[in-house]
Design an enzyme around this catalytic site. Structure first.
Site, short mmCIF file in Angstrom:
data_model
loop_
_atom_site.label_atom_id
_atom_site.label_comp_id
_atom_site.label_asym_id
_atom_site.label_seq_id
_atom_site.Cartn_x
_atom_site.Cartn_y
_atom_site.Cartn_z
N GLU A 222 27.64 -0.50 -5.86
CA GLU A 222 27.36 -0.86 -7.25
C GLU A 222 26.01 -0.30 -7.66
O GLU A 222 24.97 -0.77 -7.21
CB GLU A 222 27.35 -2.39 -7.42
CG GLU A 222 27.25 -2.79 -8.89
CD GLU A 222 26.23 -3.85 -9.21
OE1 GLU A 222 26.23 -4.33 -10.35
OE2 GLU A 222 25.39 -4.19 -8.35
N ASP B 219 26.91 -4.66 -3.12
CA ASP B 219 26.26 -5.20 -4.32
C ASP B 219 24.84 -4.66 -4.48
O ASP B 219 24.11 -4.47 -3.50
CB ASP B 219 26.19 -6.74 -4.16
CG ASP B 219 25.61 -7.45 -5.36
OD1 ASP B 219 26.25 -7.42 -6.42
OD2 ASP B 219 24.51 -8.03 -5.24
N ARG C 190 40.16 0.41 -10.11
CA ARG C 190 40.11 -1.02 -9.80
C ARG C 190 40.51 -1.82 -11.03
O ARG C 190 39.94 -1.64 -12.11
CB ARG C 190 38.69 -1.41 -9.37
CG ARG C 190 38.56 -2.89 -9.03
CD ARG C 190 37.14 -3.26 -8.61
NE ARG C 190 36.21 -3.04 -9.69
CZ ARG C 190 34.87 -3.02 -9.54
NH1 ARG C 190 34.34 -3.20 -8.35
NH2 ARG C 190 34.08 -2.82 -10.58
N ARG D 245 32.54 -3.32 -1.12
CA ARG D 245 31.83 -3.09 -2.39
C ARG D 245 30.42 -3.58 -2.08
O ARG D 245 30.21 -4.74 -1.74
CB ARG D 245 32.46 -3.93 -3.49
CG ARG D 245 31.74 -3.82 -4.86
CD ARG D 245 31.08 -5.11 -5.26
NE ARG D 245 30.49 -5.04 -6.60
CZ ARG D 245 29.43 -5.75 -6.94
NH1 ARG D 245 28.87 -6.58 -6.11
NH2 ARG D 245 28.93 -5.65 -8.17
C1 AAO Z 1 21.05 -15.96 -11.46
C2 AAO Z 1 20.46 -16.34 -12.82
C3 AAO Z 1 19.05 -15.82 -12.95
C4 AAO Z 1 18.20 -16.32 -11.81
C5 AAO Z 1 18.84 -15.89 -10.50
C6 AAO Z 1 18.09 -16.36 -9.25
O1 AAO Z 1 21.28 -15.83 -13.86
O2 AAO Z 1 18.51 -16.26 -14.19
O3 AAO Z 1 16.90 -15.78 -11.89
O4 AAO Z 1 20.18 -16.40 -10.44
O5 AAO Z 1 18.04 -17.75 -9.25
C7 AAO Z 1 24.75 -12.34 -10.51
C8 AAO Z 1 24.47 -12.75 -11.95
C9 AAO Z 1 23.02 -13.12 -12.15
C10 AAO Z 1 22.58 -14.18 -11.14
C11 AAO Z 1 22.79 -13.56 -9.76
C12 AAO Z 1 22.40 -14.49 -8.63
O6 AAO Z 1 24.82 -11.70 -12.80
O7 AAO Z 1 22.88 -13.67 -13.47
O8 AAO Z 1 21.24 -14.55 -11.35
O9 AAO Z 1 24.22 -13.28 -9.60
O10 AAO Z 1 23.11 -15.66 -8.67
C13 AAO Z 1 21.24 -5.57 -12.54
C14 AAO Z 1 21.51 -5.01 -11.16
C15 AAO Z 1 22.95 -5.15 -10.74
C16 AAO Z 1 23.46 -6.57 -10.98
C17 AAO Z 1 23.27 -6.88 -12.45
C18 AAO Z 1 23.76 -8.28 -12.82
O11 AAO Z 1 21.11 -3.66 -11.08
O12 AAO Z 1 23.01 -4.84 -9.36
O13 AAO Z 1 21.86 -6.82 -12.74
N1 AAO Z 1 24.86 -6.73 -10.55
C19 AAO Z 1 25.16 -7.32 -9.22
C20 AAO Z 1 26.36 -8.24 -9.25
C21 AAO Z 1 26.02 -9.49 -10.01
C22 AAO Z 1 24.92 -10.25 -9.30
C23 AAO Z 1 23.96 -9.39 -8.61
C24 AAO Z 1 24.05 -8.02 -8.59
C25 AAO Z 1 22.94 -10.05 -7.77
O14 AAO Z 1 27.46 -7.57 -9.73
O15 AAO Z 1 27.13 -10.32 -10.21
O16 AAO Z 1 24.19 -11.06 -10.26
O17 AAO Z 1 23.56 -10.25 -6.50
C26 AAO Z 1 19.91 -2.64 -16.71
C27 AAO Z 1 19.93 -1.98 -15.35
C28 AAO Z 1 20.90 -2.61 -14.41
C29 AAO Z 1 20.73 -4.11 -14.39
C30 AAO Z 1 20.90 -4.62 -15.83
C31 AAO Z 1 20.85 -6.13 -15.93
O18 AAO Z 1 21.11 -2.29 -17.41
O19 AAO Z 1 20.31 -0.64 -15.49
O20 AAO Z 1 20.69 -2.09 -13.11
O21 AAO Z 1 21.73 -4.68 -13.54
O22 AAO Z 1 19.87 -4.04 -16.60
O23 AAO Z 1 19.57 -6.56 -15.69
C32 AAO Z 1 21.88 -1.25 -21.39
C33 AAO Z 1 21.28 -0.24 -20.43
C34 AAO Z 1 21.54 -0.64 -19.00
C35 AAO Z 1 20.93 -1.96 -18.80
C36 AAO Z 1 21.66 -2.89 -19.73
C37 AAO Z 1 21.24 -4.31 -19.61
O24 AAO Z 1 23.30 -1.26 -21.32
O25 AAO Z 1 21.86 1.01 -20.68
O26 AAO Z 1 21.03 0.28 -18.10
O27 AAO Z 1 21.40 -2.50 -21.07
O28 AAO Z 1 19.92 -4.46 -20.00
#
Ligand code: AAO
Length: 517
Positions: A249, A213, A353, A211
């Protein structure tokens, strides 16, 4: 010649869409934050015997350690500081033992790999990492790989903050930092080599795929290069020439600069619309009805069947991270969650999944869960607790083990039994009562209306008496649930009260109670 090259290229990438599950198995379970030793045991005692095809494991790479022991966020594992294989789930020897033991019982391992970035820019410097390797986030220095400040994208990113500020700009999304995470320069041959080297090590250990990320944040061309460097799967467990299964992802709910379609040529992609929509349908929000799902799948604007990896919820959107919104169903709403999961597992669309979670102290303030960071069940020193199994086969210590819920486990088996059969014999009441079959191998009926379902339907199944695998199952020669009699003409009578504990019924070829009284 051109044609031949096209076929060869297509063949290569289509190969990365194949999960290589064994013995006709069809589903992956994400054992979120489980330790390797527990996963190994679970493969042998439960997943193998119950027809699960594979496990998605949490990132195995060395990661930052955030805060004091009681403040160990689950998401620290999405902040790698190197590619040593020791994490909160265990060390390299334990990882290897798990891969071997799961493979030996026909359960594949799919690894969550974080290759877009390293830790957050505010990660400081020192040895606060899961194997104690020194690193400096401040100077972008990760000697255990090694990566230096030359291996990051800072010069490429054009926003003032260095952050992704606008998802409408694909250059920002790929070249700038996602929530402050140091963004690797995957255009560099050196970085590509390090990433592929680490993934190849896992392939050689026997994993079946990845998977990947945060793919939205990497250029498809860079990913194609990395995937092209990957070894074929280990022939101890997979046939010669098998490519690793890749599922990427990419959150694409529409309306952004980057679409899932840019990645489907390289491997499968997580279909987030599926998760959002199935929640709406089962909750009956936004005017949705189950009867509208007659053309579920591509007919709903989802990506092509052969490209999709589907799920009801994932580790992000079950706690308000990522995307999907309030409609996403989770174990916190068990009755609706079981219906949604059963629908997904009965329906032919996508590679499925199943989520397996831990419980945390949810605490909403102004609609937001302020405890969304909470890590897995842990001891006071911050180490993850093992998963104890109760006498009734559920899990203890706040491990939810949705995959062990009878209704979900039995639908994983249902999907295997009906594998390859077409979606057939659809029926609906133009509201929220629907039924469909899978050829002559299985049939499922849902009542999500506020009144009783009482109807005789053509199931397409051979005549006989079948045990409903939702209200019970075949156990020691008897059926513990409802019995459904299918006549010689394939028709059967179903009665499902809207107040039943689980308002749906499923039967399949192996739940035939010929010899069951
Ligand atoms: C943490 C802290 C942060 C800090 C950072 C660095 O929370 O405050 O700045 O550490 O110190 C995970 C956690 C994060 C964490 C990170 C690192 O979720 O909170 O940050 O570990 O420890 C985007 C990405 C997507 C990602 C998702 C969470 O595109 O790839 O954010 N998922 C993966 C993993 C996830 C992981 C990471 C990536 C990083 O599965 O577990 O993060 O390795 C829009 C965009 C999306 C975007 C979202 C959220 O979505 O389309 O691409 O995802 O925003 O920002 C509607 C819209 C929809 C929109 C959504 C949310 O539904 O239609 O499009 O609203 O606004």
């Amino acid at each position: 010649m051109k044609w031949l090259i096209l076929v060869a290229l297509f063949g290569l990438s289509a190969a990365q869409h194949n999960p290589h599950m064994k013995h006709g198995r069809t589903s992956i379970v994400h054992l979120f934050e489980w330790k390797w030793s527990d996963i190994a045991a679970e493969c042998e005692r439960y997943l193998g015997p119950n027809g699960f095809g594979g496990v998605q494991i949490s990132p195995p790479t060395e990661h930052i350690i955030l805060g004091n022991p009681v403040w160990r966020a689950w998401y620290q594992r999405y902040q790698p500081i190197g590619y040593n294989l020791c994490s909160r789930s265990g060390n390299e020897a334990q990882l290897r033992d798990m891969i071997t033991r799961c493979n030996n019982v026909g359960v594949n391992i799919y690894v969550d790999v974080v290759i877009n970035h390293m830790c957050g820019s505010g990660g400081g410097e020192g040895t606060h990492s899961s194997c104690g390797s020194w690193f400096s986030a401040t100077r972008e220095d990760f000697p255990s790989v090694p990566y230096s400040n030359l291996d990051f994208n800072d010069h490429k990113c054009k926003t003032g903050s260095g952050e992704i500020e606008n998802y409408g700009d694909k250059y920002q999304v790929r070249d700038c930092r996602l929530v402050g995470l140091l963004d690797l320069a995957l255009e560099k041959d050196y970085v590509r080599g390090k990433v592929a080297g680490f993934m190849n090590k896992l392939i050689d250990m026997g994993v079946a795929g990845f998977r990947v990320d945060a793919c939205k944040h990497m250029w498809p061309g860079d990913l194609q290069n990395v995937y092209g460097r990957l070894h074929n799967l280990n022939t101890k467990w997979f046939s010669g020439g098998s490519r690793p299964f890749i599922y990427q992802e990419v959150i694409d709910l529409g309306g952004e600069a980057i679409s899932a379609g840019e990645y489907t040529g390289l491997g499968r992609v997580t279909e987030f619309k599926y998760s959002a929509k199935i929640g709406n349908v089962i909750r009956k929000w936004s005017g949705e009805k189950l009867s509208y799902t007659k053309n579920w799948g591509e007919g709903w604007g989802f990506m092509a069947n052969g490209n999709a990896l589907v799920f009801v919820d994932n580790h992000d959107n079950q706690r308000g991270h990522g995307a999907g919104g309030a409609s996403v169903l989770t174990f916190w709403d068990p009755r609706m969650y079981k219906m949604a999961t059963a629908y997904m597992l009965a329906h032919p669309y996508g590679v499925t999944r199943v989520m397996s979670s831990f419980r945390w102290d949810r605490h909403f303030v102004n609609g937001k869960d302020v405890n969304d960071w909470m890590g897995p069940p842990a001891y006071s020193d911050g180490s993850t607790k093992p998963v104890p199994i109760n006498p009734d086969s559920t899990c203890g210590d706040n491990w939810v083990c949705e995959h062990r819920w009878r209704q979900i486990k039995n639908m994983v088996i249902f999907r295997n039994v009906v594998n390859g059969q077409p979606h057939s014999n659809w029926w609906d009441n133009q509201s929220n009562q629907v039924a469909f079959g899978r050829g002559n191998r299985g049939f499922i009926v849902f009542n999500n209306d506020d009144w009783t379902l009482d109807v005789t339907l053509n199931t397409g199944m051979p005549g006989g008496t079948y045990c409903d695998v939702i209200s019970g199952q075949k156990e020691n020669g008897r059926c513990t649930g409802k019995q459904i009699t299918v006549g010689g003409d394939g028709r059967a009578h179903f009665k499902i009260s809207n107040s039943d504990q689980d308002p749906f019924v499923a039967i399949h070829a192996d739940s035939n109670c010929k010899d069951v009284v």
